[in-house]
Enzyme design. Structure first.
Site, PDB file in Angstrom:
ATOM      1  N   GLU A   1       0.824  -1.219   0.000  1.00  0.00           N
ATOM      2  CA  GLU A   1       0.000   0.000   0.000  1.00  0.00           C
ATOM      3  C   GLU A   1       0.854   1.262   0.000  1.00  0.00           C
ATOM      4  O   GLU A   1       2.044   1.208   0.303  1.00  0.00           O
ATOM      5  CB  GLU A   1      -0.944   0.018   1.201  1.00  0.00           C
TER       6      GLU A   1
ATOM      7  N   LYS B   1      -4.188  -1.514  13.853  1.00  0.00           N
ATOM      8  CA  LYS B   1      -3.439  -0.430  14.460  1.00  0.00           C
ATOM      9  C   LYS B   1      -3.665  -0.409  15.968  1.00  0.00           C
ATOM     10  O   LYS B   1      -4.778  -0.600  16.436  1.00  0.00           O
ATOM     11  CB  LYS B   1      -3.901   0.896  13.859  1.00  0.00           C
TER      12      LYS B   1
HETATM   13  N1  PSU Z   1      -1.640   1.341   9.977  1.00  0.00           N
HETATM   14  C1  PSU Z   1      -0.506   2.033  10.187  1.00  0.00           C
HETATM   15  N2  PSU Z   1      -0.316   3.164   9.461  1.00  0.00           N
HETATM   16  C2  PSU Z   1      -1.226   3.601   8.541  1.00  0.00           C
HETATM   17  C3  PSU Z   1      -2.405   2.842   8.325  1.00  0.00           C
HETATM   18  C4  PSU Z   1      -2.560   1.730   9.064  1.00  0.00           C
HETATM   19  O1  PSU Z   1       0.303   1.669  11.021  1.00  0.00           O
HETATM   20  O2  PSU Z   1      -1.010   4.640   7.908  1.00  0.00           O
HETATM   21  C5  PSU Z   1      -3.402   3.289   7.293  1.00  0.00           C
HETATM   22  C6  PSU Z   1      -3.761   2.130   6.361  1.00  0.00           C
HETATM   23  O3  PSU Z   1      -3.668   2.598   5.039  1.00  0.00           O
HETATM   24  C7  PSU Z   1      -5.198   1.811   6.718  1.00  0.00           C
HETATM   25  C8  PSU Z   1      -5.702   3.174   7.101  1.00  0.00           C
HETATM   26  O4  PSU Z   1      -5.913   1.285   5.633  1.00  0.00           O
HETATM   27  O5  PSU Z   1      -4.627   3.693   7.878  1.00  0.00           O
HETATM   28  C9  PSU Z   1      -6.991   3.111   7.872  1.00  0.00           C
HETATM   29  O6  PSU Z   1      -7.468   4.399   8.048  1.00  0.00           O
HETATM   30  P1  PSU Z   1      -8.993   4.635   8.499  1.00  0.00           P
HETATM   31  O7  PSU Z   1      -9.019   4.220   9.938  1.00  0.00           O
HETATM   32  O8  PSU Z   1      -9.203   6.105   8.309  1.00  0.00           O
HETATM   33  O9  PSU Z   1      -9.837   3.792   7.603  1.00  0.00           O
END
Ligand code: PSU
Ligand code: MN
Length: 307
Positions: free
Chosen positions: A30, A164
């Protein structure tokens, strides 16, 4: 149906299209991780190292992002470099793809958007750091990542170190169950906690080899099930962030986000940045190690799928 070739909507790099068509191993990566998750200039190094690592395993990397509106599977080195340096790059999840295309925006793709594009290009394995999931307080804020609903209907293997750390892990695991998304631990039944090896939650299954993951993937396809398989790969305990210290930093990060009224897609980048600064970059080193491990394991699974 998935097609390895570019069409009007998606650009697939020649090398990636040829590898997919030839049944050779490919791993998707990604771009939000380097556009929004990691600070400059380290972000570019990490992105480049991930690709190099896969190549040294004999695997073709496909870094995915949106360049000038074009969803691209297999960004060139120049494109990765340009997205890494540009502060105006959007965080593009699945729903943002048509808007980014029409308005010719640059975008780092989230797990949701990356998984979707990888599958469209015929790629079977995707390595990332941590998945999106249910945020604390989601019962009233409704903040649940679109990663979950997208993975429920995207048949790919996603290698991560869990969700996360900033998320409500228990609620996220419940949602994976509701959405029929299988979760298997790599050599563990302790669900990893991204910066730490153990989130404190158990999962039902552990696999010991990349071949077992490949077998689960084939069984899923034979059953015509569409959900992603989540392969949870913990960081080694001797490399993890000190768990007690992490708990303290996380509470401070949440309190700050609430105080500043941070919400929506800004929440994750805000929290990650807070944690990185609060730990003087120590969490960043762990974050990078986590990612390295997942990239390497993704490569092994992609190899197993070709055997
Ligand atoms: N985990 C990390 N760093 C990130 C992300 C996840 O350690 O930058 C990113 C990924 O791209 C994931 C996104 O898909 O955060 C999810 O964001 P949201 O909670 O806004 O959907
Ligand atoms: Mn959200």
């Amino acid at each position: 149906m998935s097609s390895a070739r570019s069409n009007a909507a998606i650009h697939v790099a020649e090398e990636v299209a040829a590898a997919v068509a030839g049944g050779r191993p490919v791993v998707a990566l990604e771009s939000t991780i380097f556009t929004h998750g990691l600070p400059r200039p380290r972000n570019l190094d990490v992105a480049v190292e991930a690709e190099d690592r896969l190549r040294s395993q004999g695997v073709v990397p496909a870094t995915i992002g949106v360049f000038d509106g074009v969803p691209t599977v297999g960004l060139s080195h120049e494109q990765i470099s340009s997205l890494s340096h540009d502060g105006g790059v959007r965080k593009v999840s699945l729903r943002d793809l048509p808007v980014a295309a029409a308005l010719q925006l640059h975008g780092g793709t989230t797990v949701a958007a990356t998984a979707f594009l990888a599958h469209r290009a015929g790629i079977k394995v995707f390595s990332t750091g941590g998945l999106g999931g249910v945020h604390h307080g989601a019962a009233t804020s409704f903040d649940e990542s679109a990663d979950m609903t997208t993975l429920a209907r995207t048949p790919i293997v996603v290698v991560s170190a869990g969700v996360k750390s900033v998320l409500d892990v228990a609620a996220t695991l419940e949602r994976f169950e509701t959405l029929n998304i299988p979760v298997v631990g790599y050599r563990t039944k302790k669900y990893p906690g991204f910066y730490v090896a153990d989130s404190g939650f158990e999962i039902e299954y552990a696999v010991e080899t990349p071949e077992e993951v490949a077998a689960i993937c084939r069984a899923r396809d034979d059953l015509r099930l569409e959900a992603a398989i989540l392969l949870a790969n913990p960081i080694a305990e001797d490399k993890q962030f000190p768990p007690a210290e992490l708990d303290v930093v996380l509470s401070r990060a949440w309190a700050q986000a609430e105080e500043k009224g941070i919400n929506g897609k800004d929440t994750t980048p805000f929290l990650l940045d807070f944690i990185q600064r609060a730990t003087n970059g120590r969490s960043l080193n762990v974050n990078v190690d986590v990612y390295r491990g997942n990239v390497a394991l993704g490569g092994e699974v992609a190899m197993a799928l070709t055997r």
